[in-house]
Write an enzyme that holds these catalytic residues in place. Sequence first.
Site: not given
Length: 366
Positions: A83, A147, A241, A251, A262
């Site tokens: 990513q 991430h 979210e 959070y 997963y």
Amino acid sequence: MKIRLPFLCLILTCMLACAQDKNPINTENTYDIVVSDLSIPWGFTFLPDKSILITEKSGKLIHFKNGKKTSIKGLPKIYVRGQGGLLDIVCHPDYKNNGWFYFSYASPEGEGNGGNTAIARAKLKGDSITNFQLLYKATPNTTKGQHFGSRLVFNKEGYLFFTIGERGERDINPQDITRDCGKIYRINADGSIPADNPFVNTINAKKAIYSYGHRNPQGMTLHPTTKEIWTHEHGPKGGDEINIIKPGKNYGWPVISYGVNYSGTAFTDISKKEGMEEPLHYWDPSIAPSGMAFISSDNYGNWKGNLLVGSLKFQYLDRCTIKDNKVVAEERLLNGLGRVRSVEQGPDGYIYVGIENIGIVKLKRK
């Protein structure tokens, strides 16, 4: 009565599609392709002359002007893996006078193999960047491909907010403010740390941290009225979210979540805990959100004030109707066009959407 197997499969397929497609499909919107032939337009920003700077995750920075795409030279070394790559981009609020633009990318700079998210600024001169400055580099480097975050937003006071995902270290990074990753950060435009950041006086804390307990925020925008920072982030399987970011708040990831592993197994059995912020909205199943913008112009009639969120997984733009900081209705726009990666409201008040393997499209409404 005998039911033939192919017919039964067709019925089951239709039932599954209906079960997943909880939101009505809007058929009253069209689009124009503004910039074609882009692979993964991770981010884009408009310059005062209405040209566009576009990041391709593969490591290319493109300047689109007068219908022509120019590849910009002089970028730092970019770590392209999973990513990670060249990520978001935004102009300084006073770009017209100072010429600074800011971008995030996966950088191999520093100790250790692999890379981590970095924030830099530079100026544009012809087809090259100049005055490059590295403002922040997350540590440690890792060869993990997941991430990285990463979105960039200036608020009304001129602070730069940016997101960095927890880099696949769920149980190490997000709850530890002495470590980077799994956080939202705030810095001054020159990279220095604001004196009133929430953890500047906390021993060993990363002083740029603004909030923590995040998984992988790939959407961030400024509310047009309240001027609050809104974000969204990827959950695991379920539990994507939307949050309103407040200084110093936790959070919750991975202590509280509406998602599961997963594999389907649980990693937590709670979705709320004292001292941890609950999301104002979550998706289950996950939509894999990326890109985020409010409609603040009058170009779309009664859609003004709606929040737009891209879906990578289901390939649509989610129009969220907000009331009292709650999502009260959702509608799919550009349904099935492609993986929505980035969303911006342009200087003309229209919404522009970066879609993988298509390009940047302008959302219209009949």
